[in-house]
Enzyme design. Structure first.
Site, mmCIF file in Angstrom:
data_model
loop_
_atom_site.group_PDB
_atom_site.id
_atom_site.type_symbol
_atom_site.label_atom_id
_atom_site.label_comp_id
_atom_site.label_asym_id
_atom_site.label_seq_id
_atom_site.Cartn_x
_atom_site.Cartn_y
_atom_site.Cartn_z
ATOM 1 N N GLY A 77 -8.348 25.803 0.516
ATOM 2 C CA GLY A 77 -8.895 25.855 1.955
ATOM 3 C C GLY A 77 -8.010 24.767 2.996
ATOM 4 N N ASP A 87 8.752 33.858 -6.126
ATOM 5 C CA ASP A 87 8.492 34.222 -4.777
ATOM 6 C C ASP A 87 7.603 35.539 -4.375
ATOM 7 O OD1 ASP A 87 10.287 32.178 -4.201
ATOM 8 O OD2 ASP A 87 11.694 33.194 -3.034
ATOM 9 N N ARG A 101 -5.629 10.746 5.987
ATOM 10 C CA ARG A 101 -4.040 11.115 6.107
ATOM 11 C C ARG A 101 -3.917 12.356 5.968
ATOM 12 N NH1 ARG A 101 -1.683 6.792 2.172
ATOM 13 N NH2 ARG A 101 -1.724 4.747 3.184
ATOM 14 N N GLY A 113 14.969 38.744 -9.594
ATOM 15 C CA GLY A 113 14.303 39.347 -8.399
ATOM 16 C C GLY A 113 15.072 40.421 -7.479
ATOM 17 N N GLY A 166 16.833 32.750 -9.614
ATOM 18 C CA GLY A 166 15.974 31.408 -9.835
ATOM 19 C C GLY A 166 15.110 31.723 -11.109
ATOM 20 N N ARG A 224 8.777 26.235 -10.712
ATOM 21 C CA ARG A 224 9.380 27.134 -11.696
ATOM 22 C C ARG A 224 9.719 26.676 -13.111
ATOM 23 N NH1 ARG A 224 14.448 28.271 -7.603
ATOM 24 N NH2 ARG A 224 15.768 27.248 -9.459
ATOM 25 N N GLY A 230 17.693 40.317 -5.461
ATOM 26 C CA GLY A 230 19.270 40.441 -5.767
ATOM 27 C C GLY A 230 19.724 40.786 -7.030
ATOM 28 N N GLU A 250 9.373 26.692 1.934
ATOM 29 C CA GLU A 250 10.451 25.951 1.862
ATOM 30 C C GLU A 250 11.674 26.772 2.727
ATOM 31 O OE1 GLU A 250 12.457 24.888 -1.758
ATOM 32 O OE2 GLU A 250 13.782 26.408 -1.710
ATOM 33 N N ASP A 282 8.643 38.423 -3.544
ATOM 34 C CA ASP A 282 9.149 39.219 -2.520
ATOM 35 C C ASP A 282 9.451 40.649 -2.733
ATOM 36 O OD1 ASP A 282 10.873 38.215 -4.381
ATOM 37 O OD2 ASP A 282 12.252 37.598 -2.572
HETATM 38 P P1 ADP Z 1 17.049 36.952 -6.987
HETATM 39 O O1 ADP Z 1 17.425 37.866 -8.094
HETATM 40 O O2 ADP Z 1 15.966 35.886 -7.356
HETATM 41 O O3 ADP Z 1 16.595 37.637 -5.921
HETATM 42 P P2 ADP Z 1 19.392 36.250 -6.026
HETATM 43 O O4 ADP Z 1 19.075 36.980 -4.371
HETATM 44 O O5 ADP Z 1 19.978 34.799 -5.953
HETATM 45 O O6 ADP Z 1 18.210 35.873 -6.742
HETATM 46 O O7 ADP Z 1 20.420 37.044 -6.768
HETATM 47 C C1 ADP Z 1 20.931 36.757 -8.123
HETATM 48 C C2 ADP Z 1 22.002 37.161 -8.393
HETATM 49 O O8 ADP Z 1 22.018 38.916 -8.415
HETATM 50 C C3 ADP Z 1 23.077 36.983 -7.335
HETATM 51 O O9 ADP Z 1 23.905 35.424 -7.670
HETATM 52 C C4 ADP Z 1 24.267 38.105 -7.772
HETATM 53 O O10 ADP Z 1 24.976 37.706 -8.802
HETATM 54 C C5 ADP Z 1 23.365 39.127 -8.103
HETATM 55 N N1 ADP Z 1 23.124 40.105 -6.732
HETATM 56 C C6 ADP Z 1 22.458 39.765 -5.591
HETATM 57 N N2 ADP Z 1 22.809 40.712 -4.869
HETATM 58 C C7 ADP Z 1 23.481 41.521 -5.181
HETATM 59 C C8 ADP Z 1 24.081 42.557 -4.545
HETATM 60 N N3 ADP Z 1 24.011 42.984 -3.471
HETATM 61 N N4 ADP Z 1 25.155 43.231 -5.223
HETATM 62 C C9 ADP Z 1 25.277 42.684 -6.865
HETATM 63 N N5 ADP Z 1 25.008 41.735 -7.247
HETATM 64 C C10 ADP Z 1 24.035 41.178 -6.490
HETATM 65 O O1 F6P Z 2 13.874 32.502 -5.247
HETATM 66 C C1 F6P Z 2 13.299 31.560 -5.895
HETATM 67 C C2 F6P Z 2 13.532 30.355 -5.236
HETATM 68 O O2 F6P Z 2 12.791 29.249 -5.992
HETATM 69 C C3 F6P Z 2 12.856 30.230 -3.808
HETATM 70 O O3 F6P Z 2 11.514 29.955 -3.713
HETATM 71 C C4 F6P Z 2 13.748 29.039 -3.215
HETATM 72 O O4 F6P Z 2 13.884 28.941 -1.730
HETATM 73 C C5 F6P Z 2 14.840 29.113 -3.848
HETATM 74 O O5 F6P Z 2 14.756 29.847 -5.170
HETATM 75 C C6 F6P Z 2 15.365 27.716 -4.268
HETATM 76 O O6 F6P Z 2 16.859 28.086 -5.005
HETATM 77 P P1 F6P Z 2 17.513 27.017 -5.644
HETATM 78 O O7 F6P Z 2 16.856 25.792 -5.536
HETATM 79 O O8 F6P Z 2 17.610 27.571 -7.183
HETATM 80 O O9 F6P Z 2 18.728 26.609 -4.965
#
Ligand code: ADP
Ligand code: F6P
Length: 347
Positions: free
Chosen positions: A190, A132, A167, A107, A11, A282, A109, A228, A134
């Site tokens: 708050g 995030d 509300r 991130g 993202g 974002r 991934g 979300e 995370d």
């Molecule tokens: P983020 O990097 O924000 O955590 P994603 O989890 O969507 O976002 O991962 C982004 C991209 O990184 C994925 O679409 C993929 O191309 C690559 N990726 C994620 N996990 C793996 C993995 N286990 N091995 C190789 N590439 C990965």
């Molecule tokens: O990882 C970033 C993030 O914005 C998360 O907070 C959210 O849940 C997710 O990506 C949404 O992803 P998208 O709308 O790009 O599918």
């Protein structure tokens, strides 16, 4: 002469452009040519035409967009990259361009993708870029501070209208598996109730009970901040038993902010509204904190690659930018800030 490449993945997050700009600045200072890879890992696997996949990057191109929202390089999720054959294709592609190091901004991934390329012998440096927050090894990631500030401004405005009209409001913020944006927003405004994905089997009955008690004590403008990703960890509940007027509307639809607000309205007899902050989190220009983190991270990334060091990630610890091995960083399990969660949801 070392030649490096940079990409953004996952993202988009505020500060990605600042990081790419600073990478181009410090690469230029080090005399290292730079290639911008477009659309995340897609740009490495020949998915699109060459002009849509990569381009030489100069500082001049980047300077105008350093403070712009979004990512100039584009970003994407790339399903193929989970497969070793595409990782090898990417490695061969980088080699064919004489690239000797890659900066991956994304991130956890995206860092997994960087890890795969590092294992093949391509030195990769990860810069945390995700709203995030995370990535447990680092106190913050590019975009988190901006996202929280966007949410805080929105919630303050929503609370003013909530107060004017008596509300309560459900406010949905981002956060797939991590409730940090929701909790920081709730703490800073708050807000009385926070719902996050880290709490498994959270019960809608408890949210109803708590909101009801707040209303009975005169708080008719309570705010429920929900991440979300939290709906997927909610304890299943039979809505049809009491949601007769809404069952038709909601048939087959999973839980969401609108539905949550309707349940709360029906159960408490109070006009509960809902708001979704969405991509304003974002697509915002980075706060000073995120932009400064981008600057320092980029500097550290280039310093490492200059020395031929890869397989590292940049992070923030005790307010200072540092680096550590990619593998180690990915092995640190996210720790839920339970006490903060409980404090927000108490009284
Ligand atoms: P983020 O990097 O924000 O955590 P994603 O989890 O969507 O976002 O991962 C982004 C991209 O990184 C994925 O679409 C993929 O191309 C690559 N990726 C994620 N996990 C793996 C993995 N286990 N091995 C190789 N590439 C990965
Ligand atoms: O990882 C970033 C993030 O914005 C998360 O907070 C959210 O849940 C997710 O990506 C949404 O992803 P998208 O709308 O790009 O599918």
């Amino acid at each position: 002469m070392k030649k490096i490449a940079v990409l953004t993945s996952g993202g988009d997050s505020p500060g990605m452009n600042a990081a790419v700009t600073e990478v181009s600045r410090f690469a230029a200072m080090a005399g290292m040519p730079l290639i911008g890879i477009k659309r995340g890992f897609n740009g490495l696997i020949g998915k699109y035409k060459p002009q849509d996949s990569f381009a030489e990057l100069s500082m001049d191109t980047m300077l105008d967009i350093a403070d712009q929202p979004g990512t100039y390089l584009r970003t994407a999720r790339c399903e193929e990259f989970y497969l070793p054959e595409f990782q090898q294709k990417a490695f061969r592609f980088l080699k064919s361009l004489n690239v000797t190091g890659l900066v991956v901004i994304g991130g956890d991934g995206s860092f997994q993708g960087a890890k795969a390329l590092s294992a093949m012998g391509m030195p990769c440096i990860g810069i945390p870029g995700t709203i995030d927050n995370d990535l447990e090894y680092s106190e913050t990631s590019l975009g988190f501070d901006t996202a929280v500030n966007v949410c805080v401004n929105a919630v303050r405005a929503i609370r003013a209208t909530s107060r004017s009209h008596d509300r309560p409001a459900v406010v949905q913020v981002m956060g797939r598996d991590c409730g940090d944006i929701a909790m920081s927003t709730a703490m800073s405004t708050g807000s009385e109730i926070v719902i996050v994905p880290e709490v498994s089997n959270w019960r809608i009955e408890n949210v109803v009970k708590r909101l009801d008690s707040l209303i009975k004590r005169g708080n008719t403008r309570a705010t429920i901040v929900v991440a979300e990703g939290a709906y997927k960890t909610m304890k299943p509940y039979d809505f049809a038993s009491f949601l007769k007027p809404y069952t038709q509307v909601y048939e087959g639809e999973p839980m969401n902010a609108r539905r949550l607000a309707h349940v709360l309205r029906y159960k408490t007899g109070t006009e509960v509204r809902y708001n979704i902050i969405g991509y304003t989190q974002r697509g915002h220009e980075p706060t000073a904190q995120d932009a400064a983190f981008a600057f320092e991270s980029a500097h550290m990334a280039i310093e490492l690659l200059k020395r031929g060091i890869g397989n590292e990630v940049i992070g923030m610890r005790h307010g200072r930018v540092f680096h550590m091995p990619l593998d180690k960083a990915l092995n640190i399990k996210p720790r839920f800030k339970r006490q903060i969660y409980q404090l927000i949801n108490s009284l």
